[in-house]
Design a protein around this motif. Structure first.
Motif, short mmCIF file in Angstrom:
data_model
loop_
_atom_site.label_atom_id
_atom_site.label_comp_id
_atom_site.label_asym_id
_atom_site.label_seq_id
_atom_site.Cartn_x
_atom_site.Cartn_y
_atom_site.Cartn_z
N UNK A 45 15.85 -26.54 7.71
CA UNK A 45 15.99 -26.52 9.16
C UNK A 45 16.46 -25.15 9.64
N UNK A 46 15.79 -24.13 9.13
CA UNK A 46 16.09 -22.76 9.54
C UNK A 46 14.78 -22.05 9.86
N UNK A 47 14.89 -20.88 10.46
CA UNK A 47 13.72 -20.06 10.78
C UNK A 47 13.01 -19.65 9.49
N UNK A 48 11.67 -19.79 9.43
CA UNK A 48 10.94 -19.35 8.23
C UNK A 48 11.23 -17.90 7.86
N UNK A 49 11.53 -17.06 8.86
CA UNK A 49 11.83 -15.66 8.56
C UNK A 49 13.05 -15.54 7.67
N UNK A 50 13.98 -16.46 7.82
CA UNK A 50 15.19 -16.43 7.01
C UNK A 50 14.88 -16.78 5.56
N UNK A 51 14.01 -17.77 5.37
CA UNK A 51 13.62 -18.15 4.01
C UNK A 51 12.80 -17.04 3.37
N UNK A 52 11.88 -16.47 4.14
CA UNK A 52 11.07 -15.37 3.62
C UNK A 52 11.95 -14.20 3.19
N UNK A 53 12.98 -13.93 3.98
CA UNK A 53 13.87 -12.81 3.66
C UNK A 53 14.62 -13.04 2.36
N UNK A 54 14.82 -14.30 1.98
CA UNK A 54 15.51 -14.60 0.73
C UNK A 54 14.73 -14.11 -0.47
N UNK A 55 13.43 -13.86 -0.29
CA UNK A 55 12.60 -13.36 -1.38
C UNK A 55 12.66 -11.84 -1.49
N UNK A 56 13.28 -11.20 -0.54
CA UNK A 56 13.30 -9.75 -0.52
C UNK A 56 14.70 -9.22 -0.79
N UNK A 57 14.83 -7.92 -0.72
CA UNK A 57 16.11 -7.31 -1.01
C UNK A 57 17.16 -7.75 0.00
N UNK A 58 18.39 -7.71 -0.40
CA UNK A 58 19.49 -8.28 0.36
C UNK A 58 19.66 -7.78 1.79
N UNK A 59 19.47 -6.50 2.11
CA UNK A 59 19.75 -6.04 3.48
C UNK A 59 19.02 -6.82 4.56
N UNK A 60 17.73 -7.12 4.37
CA UNK A 60 16.98 -7.85 5.38
C UNK A 60 17.55 -9.25 5.53
N UNK A 61 17.82 -9.92 4.44
CA UNK A 61 18.37 -11.26 4.50
C UNK A 61 19.72 -11.24 5.20
N UNK A 62 20.55 -10.27 4.88
CA UNK A 62 21.88 -10.20 5.48
C UNK A 62 21.81 -9.99 6.98
N UNK A 63 20.85 -9.17 7.42
CA UNK A 63 20.71 -8.95 8.86
C UNK A 63 20.32 -10.23 9.57
N UNK A 64 19.43 -11.02 8.95
CA UNK A 64 19.03 -12.28 9.56
C UNK A 64 20.18 -13.29 9.57
N UNK A 65 20.94 -13.31 8.49
CA UNK A 65 22.10 -14.19 8.44
C UNK A 65 23.11 -13.82 9.51
N UNK A 66 23.33 -12.52 9.67
CA UNK A 66 24.27 -12.05 10.68
C UNK A 66 23.80 -12.41 12.08
N UNK A 67 22.49 -12.31 12.29
CA UNK A 67 21.94 -12.65 13.61
C UNK A 67 22.17 -14.12 13.91
N UNK A 68 21.99 -14.97 12.91
CA UNK A 68 22.25 -16.39 13.10
C UNK A 68 23.72 -16.64 13.39
N UNK A 69 24.57 -15.92 12.69
CA UNK A 69 26.00 -16.12 12.85
C UNK A 69 26.50 -15.69 14.22
N UNK A 70 25.73 -14.86 14.91
CA UNK A 70 26.13 -14.39 16.23
C UNK A 70 25.71 -15.35 17.34
N UNK A 71 25.12 -16.49 16.96
CA UNK A 71 24.83 -17.47 17.99
C UNK A 71 23.40 -17.90 18.08
#
Length: 219
Positions: A45-71
């Motif tokens: 139940x998350x944005x597909x972009x977040x799951x896709x980012x999990x397959x890549x290097x950490x910085x992209x995933x972390x940015x998406x996680x941070x964006x979610x955490x901001x609301x």
């Protein structure tokens, strides 16, 4: 007995995607690539972009996680692969933090789900490694030399030799990183696959015919 799933791993610009589509058409199977991400995202139940980012290097995933955490506007209950439900409020000062490991587990679980259904050609996501010794799975690696792949990229994208060479090198590094993070594989070996094909000389049509012959005539 024929194979009911064909997994195609590929390096960038080796022709794996077009070969995979042709194999799927020839066998009458589903062609599965981005659906892996979409299915895993639905389960989490998350944005597909977040799951896709999990397959890549950490910085992209972390940015998406941070964006979610901001609301991010999520509501309801999310259940991760751990089986632990997490309440998500909108907006909230205490935001849901998706765990990269949970997302990666979901990707692997989705690959197994697709394989159980059968009649599929799965491209990318290291499905060959995820399914390992599973019965009825043909594991194929499509690759070519870095020079050939750089030339193909330059032709397809209209880029210079230096840029295309750098793109190939970066993609190969990320591929190695992916295999290490997901499967703890330090060195990819031919024995991880049932068939390894070099498209430096072989044409796409020849490779498709080869895979179809093997997939149809397994004894």
């Amino acid at each position: 007995m024929s194979f009911h799933v064909v997994c195609i791993s590929r390096t960038i610009a080796a022709g794996g995607e077009s070969i995979g589509r042709a194999v799927a058409q020839g066998l009458g199977f589903r062609y599965v690539d981005e659906q892996i991400i979409e299915k895993a995202a639905q389960q989490a139940q998350v944005d597909p972009a977040l799951v896709e980012a999990a397959e890549h290097r950490q910085p992209l995933l972390q940015r998406l996680l941070d964006r979610m955490a901001m609301g991010a506007e999520l509501a309801g209950t999310v259940t991760l692969a751990t089986g632990v439900p997490l309440d998500v409020f909108t907006p909230s000062p205490v935001a849901y933090r998706a765990d990269p490991d949970d997302l990666r587990v979901l990707i692997r679980a989705t690959i197994h789900e697709v394989a159980r259904a059968g009649q599929a050609v799965i491209v990318a996501h290291a499905a060959s490694l995820a399914l390992g010794a599973s019965e009825g799975v043909l594991r194929v690696l499509i690759t070519a030399s870095p020079e050939t792949r750089a030339q193909r990229l330059a032709l397809a994208q209209g880029s210079g030799a230096k840029e295309s060479t750098a793109t190939v090198a970066a993609s190969d590094r990320e591929r190695r990183d992916y295999l290490l993070r997901f499967y703890k594989i330090k060195e990819e070996l031919p024995t991880h696959y049932d068939l390894v094909v070099n498209t430096d000389v072989l044409t796409g049509e020849q490779v498709v015919d080869l895979i179809l012959s093997i997939a149809r005539n397994r004894t």
